[in-house]
Design a protein around this motif. Structure first.
Motif, PDB file in Angstrom:
ATOM      1  N   GLY A  77       0.292  -1.262  -0.123  1.00  0.00           N
ATOM      2  CA  GLY A  77      -0.250  -0.161  -0.248  1.00  0.00           C
ATOM      3  C   GLY A  77       1.129   1.317  -0.058  1.00  0.00           C
ATOM      4  N   ASP A  78       2.225   1.357  -0.231  1.00  0.00           N
ATOM      5  CA  ASP A  78       2.827   2.295  -0.376  1.00  0.00           C
ATOM      6  C   ASP A  78       2.984   3.258   1.600  1.00  0.00           C
ATOM      7  OD1 ASP A  78       4.073   2.049  -2.725  1.00  0.00           O
ATOM      8  OD2 ASP A  78       2.737   3.809  -3.411  1.00  0.00           O
ATOM      9  N   PHE A  79       2.949   2.116   2.134  1.00  0.00           N
ATOM     10  CA  PHE A  79       3.004   2.287   3.707  1.00  0.00           C
ATOM     11  C   PHE A  79       4.235   3.446   4.012  1.00  0.00           C
ATOM     12  CE2 PHE A  79      -0.942   0.099   3.988  1.00  0.00           C
ATOM     13  CZ  PHE A  79      -2.230   1.348   4.153  1.00  0.00           C
ATOM     14  N   LEU A  80       4.528   4.026   4.975  1.00  0.00           N
ATOM     15  CA  LEU A  80       5.393   4.848   5.365  1.00  0.00           C
ATOM     16  C   LEU A  80       6.234   5.566   3.415  1.00  0.00           C
ATOM     17  CD1 LEU A  80       7.187   2.102   7.118  1.00  0.00           C
ATOM     18  CD2 LEU A  80       6.101   3.273   8.081  1.00  0.00           C
ATOM     19  N   ARG A  81       6.497   4.647   2.741  1.00  0.00           N
ATOM     20  CA  ARG A  81       7.419   5.136   1.261  1.00  0.00           C
ATOM     21  C   ARG A  81       7.306   4.315   0.594  1.00  0.00           C
ATOM     22  NH1 ARG A  81      11.493   6.504   4.416  1.00  0.00           N
ATOM     23  NH2 ARG A  81      12.263   4.664   3.642  1.00  0.00           N
ATOM     24  N   CYS A  82       6.759   4.578  -1.021  1.00  0.00           N
ATOM     25  CA  CYS A  82       7.172   3.578  -2.021  1.00  0.00           C
ATOM     26  C   CYS A  82       8.444   2.681  -1.843  1.00  0.00           C
ATOM     27  CB  CYS A  82       6.865   4.116  -3.067  1.00  0.00           C
ATOM     28  SG  CYS A  82       5.830   5.530  -3.555  1.00  0.00           S
ATOM     29  N   GLY A  83       7.397   1.077  -2.012  1.00  0.00           N
ATOM     30  CA  GLY A  83       9.483   0.060  -1.744  1.00  0.00           C
ATOM     31  C   GLY A  83       9.521   0.175  -0.516  1.00  0.00           C
TER      32      GLY A  83
END
Length: 233
Positions: A54-60
């Motif tokens: 879900g792209d949580f924090l940052r993508c990847g």
């Protein structure tokens, strides 16, 4: 040869990738679940696009901690070819397999458009069927494709020929106006120093058949196939 296509929770382009390498180019391909830790049966690894975790924090940022990424690192350390597409590029950067970071597009918009990519290096295993200066018509679909790195890293990438693709117009002109996301120096794809790990933001798997708008994306996969088959012979 056999492609392994990594699937994280939230990946959404794995089927398009499978169709491109298997359905169009006739190569064996299997999905690799993010919990898998053995990749020795594959000749090449693809990290496809999507929204891992879900792209949580940052993508990847979360995908980099998946068990499969240690296996991907080991595969790459042994010289195995790895390509990260869109979210896959972001994962490779977060994992330290490629330098730099993919940030929010400078216009803060999610853009799903066709782009033209100028081939800057045709000596890589991912671009050997192209010619330097050639433009490839390939779509992009991202909100965080703005490639940035510190000045020393950019100088190194440029000096070593590690910039593989730049955003350009159809004639191959690289200008600020054509830049779709703010990436420094219009960078759309880079490769590691060893030459076996590449990341790119546009989606070659979505440009595999003229029926869907063009097949320029096959250049990347055909180059990989030719180079890998040559090493296996």
């Amino acid at each position: 040869m056999k492609f392994g296509i990594v699937v994280f929770p939230g990946t959404w382009s794995e089927k398009d990738t499978h169709h491109a390498v298997n359905g169009v180019l006739g190569q064996d391909a299997e999905y690799i679940w993010h919990g898998d830790e053995a990749l020795d049966q594959y000749d090449a690894i693809v990290l496809p696009g999507g929204f891992s975790y879900g792209d949580f924090l940052r993508c990847g940022a979360i995908a980099r901690f998946s068990p499969v990424m240690e296996a991907v690192r080991n595969f790459a350390d042994k010289g195995g070819p790895v390509v990260g597409i869109c979210n896959g590029f972001q994962v490779l950067c977060e994992s330290g397999l490629l330098p730099g970071v993919l940030m929010r597009n400078d216009h803060l918009e999610f853009r799903c458009i066709w782009t033209d990519l100028k081939v800057e290096n045709d000596t890589t295993m991912f671009t050997s069927t192209a010619t330097k200066g050639q433009t490839l018509h390939i779509p992009m679909s991202h909100g965080e494709g703005n490639y940035q790195a510190d000045e020393a890293t950019i100088e190194k990438l440029e000096g070593n020929g590690q910039v593989v693709f730049r955003y350009a117009d159809a004639a191959g002109n690289v200008t600020p106006e054509i830049n779709p996301n703010g990436s420094i120096n219009n960078i759309a794809g880079i490769i590691n120093e060893r030459g076996n790990v590449m990341g790119m933001m546009p989606h070659p798997e979505k440009a595999s058949e003229k029926l869907i708008g063009g097949d320029d994306g096959n250049v990347i996969f055909k180059s990989m196939i030719e180079n890998i088959v040559a090493t296996l012979a």
